[in-house]
Design an enzyme around this catalytic site. Sequence first.
Site, PDB file in Angstrom:
ATOM      1  CG  ASP A 123      -2.125   0.776   1.091  1.00  0.00           C
ATOM      2  OD1 ASP A 123      -2.141   1.683   0.243  1.00  0.00           O
ATOM      3  OD2 ASP A 123      -3.110   0.494   1.817  1.00  0.00           O
ATOM      4  CG  ASP A 128      -3.246   3.807  -3.331  1.00  0.00           C
ATOM      5  OD1 ASP A 128      -4.152   3.007  -3.639  1.00  0.00           O
ATOM      6  OD2 ASP A 128      -3.296   4.539  -2.330  1.00  0.00           O
ATOM      7  CD  GLU A 129      -5.352  -1.321  -1.322  1.00  0.00           C
ATOM      8  OE1 GLU A 129      -5.945  -2.336  -0.981  1.00  0.00           O
ATOM      9  OE2 GLU A 129      -5.870  -0.186  -1.305  1.00  0.00           O
TER      10      GLU A 129
END
Length: 392
Positions: A9, A104-105
């Site tokens: 993350d 973003d993960e």
Amino acid sequence: MIRQILHVDMDAFYVSVEELLDPSLTGKAVIVGGDPEGRGVVASASYEARKFGVRSAMPLQQAKRRCPHAVFIRGHYAKYSEWSSKIHHIFSRFTPLVEMVSVDEAYLDLTGCNLLHGPALRAADTLIRTIKQETGLRCSVGASTSHVVSKIASDLAKPHGLMCVFPACEAAFLAPLPIRRMPGVGKVTEAKLLILGIKTIGDAQRRRREDLERQFGKFGEWLHRKAFGQDIEAYAWHDSARSLSHETTFPSDVADLEIIQQALSHLSQRLAYRLRDHGVKAQTIGLKLRYANFQTVSRERAVPQPTCLDYEIFQAAFDLFRATYDRRQKVRLLGVRASHFTSQPRQADLFEAEREQKMGRALYTADQLRSRFGFDAVRLARSLDKGREPSS
DNA sequence: TCTGGGGTCCTAGGACCC
DNA sequence: TCTGGGGTCCTAGGACCC
């Protein structure tokens, strides 16, 4: 073989990319979301801003009150995608089994990669360093035998940390955590669970599966399994979208039909453009309407023929609007949605076929221009703003 | 306090068919 | 005249995630 799942993350992703674009922002209270006087919410806040209680999804006006000296940025979303691709590329060097869950993960399945990267903990450490070194971005990582546990671990490791839960320790690790930590348990579900005396994940572990299932249906069975850190499937994973939509909240509430029509037209055009970009046609078109009092209604309807054409989508959306709109109320938000995709060519009579071909050629040209100069380089007549020159 | 925009999935009722 | 049961599709709404 023991599964090794990493959850990665990125820390304050949008803000961190903004800092790369403009290093003078580093260390400051930065809030990505838009105009602090407007009606938006916080998309991302720097850790400096978080010290003042600013959080994701908080109304910007409230963020401004809490942190008046913050730098407010509208956001450069195309840039975020670019950096997301760079990170994705780095992930792929560790394993081919990468699931990007958002910009973003991601989950990385390192099962059986021991020889290559060493134990999960070492691999995770290398990953964090590599990302920092090659992009300047920081991330947090959770490592365990399952998706849920790794996800929760990376959350607890934030910011810029690494947490590893060893095999057979999953249930004990989860037990003391508040039930709200469980991904999929939001505010509403948390409240229902609290009434039943389920405050922690351990409380859920101690309930009988059948009881949870009786009280919550499918979700109950799901919760019981996840409480022990077990994943059946990696993820409900679709490589193609199930629906596409665009929506917009007006700067102030609107009752003017002309403005509403323009907005619907603009949304329809954006949506149609994306449908063509995906190479699909929609069999169902939907409308979302939010009134000034926040009451929200949605209507959708199967269209006579699958479509990816601006005008047909607009027609469908506007029909739904007229059938739904309560004139006594002002409109806060409008949205247009497309779903039930097909890539099948539709049957059309000759007249239709000819019309569609002409329309298709014009739209094809428009799409080319848009992909080079941006969506608003081309606007079709109905959404041309009065008193404003089209940009091309 | 005053609530974005883009998605996914689940539930529930009614229509419809066999 | 009173009345099945199962399956599937459609639509509306809502919870949740980033």
